[in-house]
Every structure is written in C-alpha cells, then in structure tokens.
Write a protein that holds these residues in place. Structure first.
Motif, PDB file in Angstrom:
ATOM      1  N   MET A   1       0.836  -1.185   0.000  1.00  0.00           N
ATOM      2  CA  MET A   1       0.000   0.000   0.000  1.00  0.00           C
ATOM      3  C   MET A   1       0.878   1.245   0.000  1.00  0.00           C
ATOM      4  O   MET A   1       1.107   1.847   1.032  1.00  0.00           O
ATOM      5  CB  MET A   1      -0.910  -0.006   1.219  1.00  0.00           C
ATOM      6  CG  MET A   1      -1.994  -1.055   1.138  1.00  0.00           C
ATOM      7  SD  MET A   1      -3.130  -1.082   2.525  1.00  0.00           S
ATOM      8  CE  MET A   1      -3.849   0.525   2.497  1.00  0.00           C
ATOM      9  N   GLU A  37      -5.741   0.551  -6.695  1.00  0.00           N
ATOM     10  CA  GLU A  37      -6.687   0.778  -5.591  1.00  0.00           C
ATOM     11  C   GLU A  37      -6.006   0.784  -4.230  1.00  0.00           C
ATOM     12  O   GLU A  37      -6.607   1.194  -3.229  1.00  0.00           O
ATOM     13  CB  GLU A  37      -7.813  -0.257  -5.628  1.00  0.00           C
ATOM     14  CG  GLU A  37      -7.349  -1.694  -5.463  1.00  0.00           C
ATOM     15  CD  GLU A  37      -7.046  -2.411  -6.777  1.00  0.00           C
ATOM     16  OE1 GLU A  37      -7.020  -3.636  -6.744  1.00  0.00           O
ATOM     17  OE2 GLU A  37      -6.834  -1.746  -7.812  1.00  0.00           O
ATOM     18  N   ASN A  38      -4.748   0.358  -4.177  1.00  0.00           N
ATOM     19  CA  ASN A  38      -4.014   0.359  -2.911  1.00  0.00           C
ATOM     20  C   ASN A  38      -2.998   1.490  -2.816  1.00  0.00           C
ATOM     21  O   ASN A  38      -2.246   1.567  -1.850  1.00  0.00           O
ATOM     22  CB  ASN A  38      -3.296  -0.980  -2.718  1.00  0.00           C
ATOM     23  CG  ASN A  38      -4.262  -2.118  -2.504  1.00  0.00           C
ATOM     24  OD1 ASN A  38      -5.386  -1.912  -2.072  1.00  0.00           O
ATOM     25  ND2 ASN A  38      -3.831  -3.315  -2.816  1.00  0.00           N
ATOM     26  N   THR A  39      -2.945   2.333  -3.826  1.00  0.00           N
ATOM     27  CA  THR A  39      -1.968   3.417  -3.861  1.00  0.00           C
ATOM     28  C   THR A  39      -2.640   4.738  -3.548  1.00  0.00           C
ATOM     29  O   THR A  39      -3.671   5.079  -4.127  1.00  0.00           O
ATOM     30  CB  THR A  39      -1.290   3.490  -5.245  1.00  0.00           C
ATOM     31  OG1 THR A  39      -0.671   2.236  -5.516  1.00  0.00           O
ATOM     32  CG2 THR A  39      -0.253   4.594  -5.306  1.00  0.00           C
TER      33      THR A  39
END
Length: 67
Positions: A1, A37-39
């Motif tokens: 992330m 979507e995790n950045t």
C-alpha cells in the motif's frame, strides 16, 4: 500500500496536477507492482513565499528572473 506524498510549489494547473498523480500511480505499479486501488497520492502545494533554497524563496527567485 504505497503512500506517495509530494510537495510542489503552488502554480500548476489542475491538468498538470492530474498528470502528475497519474504518473506517480503508474510508477508505483511498474516499479513495485502496487495495485492502483491500494496506492494513495497526496499532493501538497506550497506557496512560493514559503519555500526556499539557498536562503532565497521561490518567489524571490522568480521576481529576480522577471527583472
């Protein structure tokens, strides 16, 4: 992330900032395999009067360059 936190001098257009965000997302994906979507990307715009290098603010350098 990944959390990518960027400070940049104020004065870019929304389109330029959007392009920067996109490029940072791509870099995270390509370099470390991060999922979009995790950045998270945070852009902090700093007034040119509040950012200095070599004991001169960006505003002072810009004014000197303008003549």
């Amino acid at each position: 992330m990944p959390l990518i936190d960027v400070s940049i001098a104020r004065g870019r257009t929304p389109e330029q900032l959007r392009a920067l965000i996109s490029a940072l997302h791509r870099a995270a994906e390509e370099s470390v395999g991060a999922l979009p979507e995790n950045t998270t990307v945070i852009i902090r715009e700093v007034d040119t009067e509040h950012w200095s290098k070599g004991n001169q603010t960006i505003a002072e350098r810009n004014a000197a360059a303008a003549g």
